[in-house]
Write a protein that holds these residues in place. Structure first.
Motif, PDB file in Angstrom:
ATOM      1  N   GLU A 191       0.823  -1.210   0.000  1.00  0.00           N
ATOM      2  CA  GLU A 191       0.000   0.000   0.000  1.00  0.00           C
ATOM      3  C   GLU A 191       0.860   1.265   0.000  1.00  0.00           C
ATOM      4  O   GLU A 191       0.567   2.228  -0.717  1.00  0.00           O
ATOM      5  CB  GLU A 191      -0.930   0.010   1.223  1.00  0.00           C
ATOM      6  CG  GLU A 191      -2.011  -1.045   1.221  1.00  0.00           C
ATOM      7  CD  GLU A 191      -1.497  -2.416   1.640  1.00  0.00           C
ATOM      8  OE1 GLU A 191      -0.292  -2.496   2.027  1.00  0.00           O
ATOM      9  OE2 GLU A 191      -2.264  -3.381   1.580  1.00  0.00           O
ATOM     10  N   THR A 192       1.924   1.261   0.810  1.00  0.00           N
ATOM     11  CA  THR A 192       2.773   2.449   0.857  1.00  0.00           C
ATOM     12  C   THR A 192       3.575   2.614  -0.428  1.00  0.00           C
ATOM     13  O   THR A 192       3.784   3.741  -0.901  1.00  0.00           O
ATOM     14  CB  THR A 192       3.733   2.388   2.060  1.00  0.00           C
ATOM     15  OG1 THR A 192       4.469   1.157   2.023  1.00  0.00           O
ATOM     16  CG2 THR A 192       2.974   2.483   3.354  1.00  0.00           C
ATOM     17  N   HIS A 194       2.545   1.711  -3.339  1.00  0.00           N
ATOM     18  CA  HIS A 194       1.574   2.243  -4.302  1.00  0.00           C
ATOM     19  C   HIS A 194       1.374   3.742  -4.083  1.00  0.00           C
ATOM     20  O   HIS A 194       1.339   4.514  -5.055  1.00  0.00           O
ATOM     21  CB  HIS A 194       0.237   1.500  -4.143  1.00  0.00           C
ATOM     22  CG  HIS A 194      -0.857   2.062  -4.995  1.00  0.00           C
ATOM     23  ND1 HIS A 194      -0.930   1.855  -6.364  1.00  0.00           N
ATOM     24  CD2 HIS A 194      -1.937   2.857  -4.678  1.00  0.00           C
ATOM     25  CE1 HIS A 194      -1.994   2.485  -6.845  1.00  0.00           C
ATOM     26  NE2 HIS A 194      -2.613   3.092  -5.860  1.00  0.00           N
ATOM     27  N   SER A 195       1.279   4.173  -2.839  1.00  0.00           N
ATOM     28  CA  SER A 195       1.098   5.593  -2.541  1.00  0.00           C
ATOM     29  C   SER A 195       2.317   6.414  -2.963  1.00  0.00           C
ATOM     30  O   SER A 195       2.177   7.538  -3.473  1.00  0.00           O
ATOM     31  CB  SER A 195       0.833   5.784  -1.045  1.00  0.00           C
ATOM     32  OG  SER A 195      -0.361   5.143  -0.652  1.00  0.00           O
TER      33      SER A 195
END
Length: 246
Positions: A191-192, A194-195
């Protein structure tokens, strides 16, 4: 058996030295200085690539002939080191273990560029607010800052600049701020990552707005000082520059 080399925190000059790469090149990818701002990432400067380039340089010129060997190395984007310490450290690869030094490569970058963009466009004043960090003499007077001061400024700048900056410029500022804060996380998950990619993509998408809105003074310095000076004979150039502008 080797103790795995997971991360080596270093600033840009130190990274070049460790990776055996010459100046104005990326120590972890094949990008040159002209490509540093590109949205497309270059292939990694991996272990085998570097060792092959070093072998080619040694085969082309005797390293004991320092001047000639230095020229050969520069042509191959090498710094002249022929026996990097990491060659005997298992499968260690500089493109994997070299990590940025946050103070200079993130925080100083932000202060030297992002803050300067805002100052050029709207000025340097940050209005005092209860409960938030404030610089009564303005941020343009700051010289040396601690990491905490840099982070305080980064947290405040996008918020106080909202409404005063063009929307596209604010997107650039917000994206690079988000990227820096996300990159400082202790752990990175899918997730990080991707961010981080999304923030980087947003930065590249809107970055051209900076060229349209900022660096007005520098542009005028080029068109009204540097270019007329180059057209002069470098003697009594003040008068000649004025004639050129007329």
């Amino acid at each position: 058996m080797h103790t795995p080399l997971i991360a080596w925190i270093a600033n840009y000059p130190e990274q070049l030295m460790i990776a055996c790469v010459s100046a104005k090149n990326s120590p972890i990818s094949l990008a040159t200085a002209e490509q540093f701002g590109d949205a497309t990432a270059q292939p990694p400067r991996d272990r085998e690539h570097m060792l092959q380039k070093i072998r080619e340089a040694v085969a082309a010129c005797d390293p004991r002939n320092i001047a000639a060997f230095h020229k050969v190395c520069l042509a191959k984007r090498l710094n002249g080191v022929v026996e990097p310490f990491w060659t005997v450290w298992g499968d260690t690869c500089p493109s994997c273990f070299l990590t940025p030094e946050a103070l200079h490569q993130w925080h100083k970058f932000y202060f030297d560029h992002c803050v300067r963009w805002v100052i050029n466009i709207i000025g340097a004043a940050l209005q005092p607010r209860v409960g938030t960090r404030h610089w009564p003499n303005g941020v343009s007077t700051l010289k040396q800052c601690t990491g905490r001061e840099h982070r305080n400024l980064e947290k405040l700048l996008p918020a106080v600049a909202a409404g005063a900056l063009p929307d596209d410029v604010l997107c650039v500022l917000r994206a690079i701020t988000e990227f820096i804060f996300l990159a400082q996380g202790l752990f990175h998950y899918d997730e990080t990552i991707h961010s981080l990619n999304e923030a980087l993509h947003e930065f590249h998408h809107y970055k051209s707005s900076i060229l349209r809105s900022s660096d007005i003074t520098e542009h005028c310095h080029i068109t009204h000082v540097k270019m007329p000076y180059c057209l002069s004979n470098c003697q009594d150039y003040h008068i000649q520059c004025c004639h050129s502008l007329d």
